[in-house]
Design an enzyme around this catalytic site. Structure first.
Site, PDB file in Angstrom:
ATOM      1  N   HIS A   1       5.952  86.188  49.577  1.00 41.57           N
ATOM      2  CA  HIS A   1       5.792  87.630  49.359  1.00 41.57           C
ATOM      3  C   HIS A   1       6.545  88.459  50.383  1.00 41.57           C
ATOM      4  CE1 HIS A   1       1.848  86.113  47.498  1.00 41.57           C
ATOM      5  NE2 HIS A   1       2.728  86.308  46.551  1.00 41.57           N
TER       6      HIS A   1
ATOM      7  N   GLN B   1       0.205  79.641  50.081  1.00 42.94           N
ATOM      8  CA  GLN B   1      -0.540  78.503  50.644  1.00 42.94           C
ATOM      9  C   GLN B   1      -1.330  77.718  49.582  1.00 42.94           C
ATOM     10  OE1 GLN B   1      -2.548  79.185  54.415  1.00 42.94           O
ATOM     11  NE2 GLN B   1      -4.092  77.653  53.878  1.00 42.94           N
TER      12      GLN B   1
ATOM     13  N   HIS C   1      -0.860  83.412  58.793  1.00 45.60           N
ATOM     14  CA  HIS C   1       0.196  84.110  58.059  1.00 45.60           C
ATOM     15  C   HIS C   1       0.700  85.295  58.870  1.00 45.60           C
ATOM     16  CE1 HIS C   1      -0.577  82.230  53.956  1.00 45.60           C
ATOM     17  NE2 HIS C   1      -1.433  81.657  54.776  1.00 45.60           N
TER      18      HIS C   1
HETATM   19 ZN   LIG Z   1       3.115  87.365  53.042  1.00 41.54          ZN
END
Ligand SMILES: [Zn+2]
Length: 196
Positions: free
Chosen positions: A85, A124, A152
């Protein structure tokens, strides 16, 4: 996973210069002159998993294991990945266990499987499932368990800025899913779960 329309190295470096300008800096200043080249090279390392098939690591198995049929667990496999992302790092550890059904792999191969999936853009949850599934498909054990703990950086360095938070995901297949005792044994081995 190779694409035919893969950009050239020059195009990749030009894209980095665009991002540097977008960030507000000048790609022509001395300190940044070699940055596009370094970033392209770093990408070849971080994303080398696209050029590998994790199943290949599991194809060489040992069948002469004197009937060993107990759980095999490799824990604390450190990995570095990138979230799909934000392309920000995910730093974590994977724990992999399986109950062999005659076929056993060299233990370093499990780490290679984790590394290959980690060196792609990831989510993940998806990575956890991919690792479990490839082991299930190629080794055909009685069961597989994969637990991943990941920090993250898209969450620690931007957005909500929460440090010290790690996400835990798990995928259990076969006896690891169906048999509570097998699952509990695995979780006890890796020391993750209630009461940690
Ligand atoms: Zn991310």
């Amino acid at each position: 996973m190779a694409q035919d329309d893969k950009p050239t190295r020059e195009q990749a470096e030009a894209a980095v210069r665009t991002l540097l300008r977008w960030a507000g800096d000048d790609p022509a200043r001395e300190g940044l002159l070699d940055t596009p080249k370094r970033v392209a090279k770093a990408y070849q390392d971080w994303f080398s998993g696209y050029g590998e098939d994790p199943a290949d690591y599991l194809k060489r198995t040992f069948e002469e294991v004197e009937g060993y049929d107990e759980m095999i667990v490799l824990r604390d496999i450190e990995f570095e990945s990138h979230c799909e992302h934000h392309m920000a790092p995910i730093i974590g550890k994977a724990h992999v266990g399986y109950l062999p059904d005659g076929k056993v792999v060299g233990i370093s191969k499990l780490a290679r499987v984790v590394e290959t999936y980690a060196r792609r853009l990831q989510v993940q949850e998806k990575m956890t499932a991919q690792i479990a599934q490839v082991i299930q498909e190629v080794l055909q054990p009685r069961g597989v368990g994969v637990v991943i703990e990941g920090a993250h950086e898209c969450m620690t360095t931007r957005g909500v800025h929460k440090r010290g938070v790690s996400m835990v995901t798990s995928k259990m297949l076969g006896s690891f899913r169906d048999d509570a005792r097998t699952r509990a044994e695995f979780l006890q081995f890796i020391d993750v779960g209630p009461g940690r």
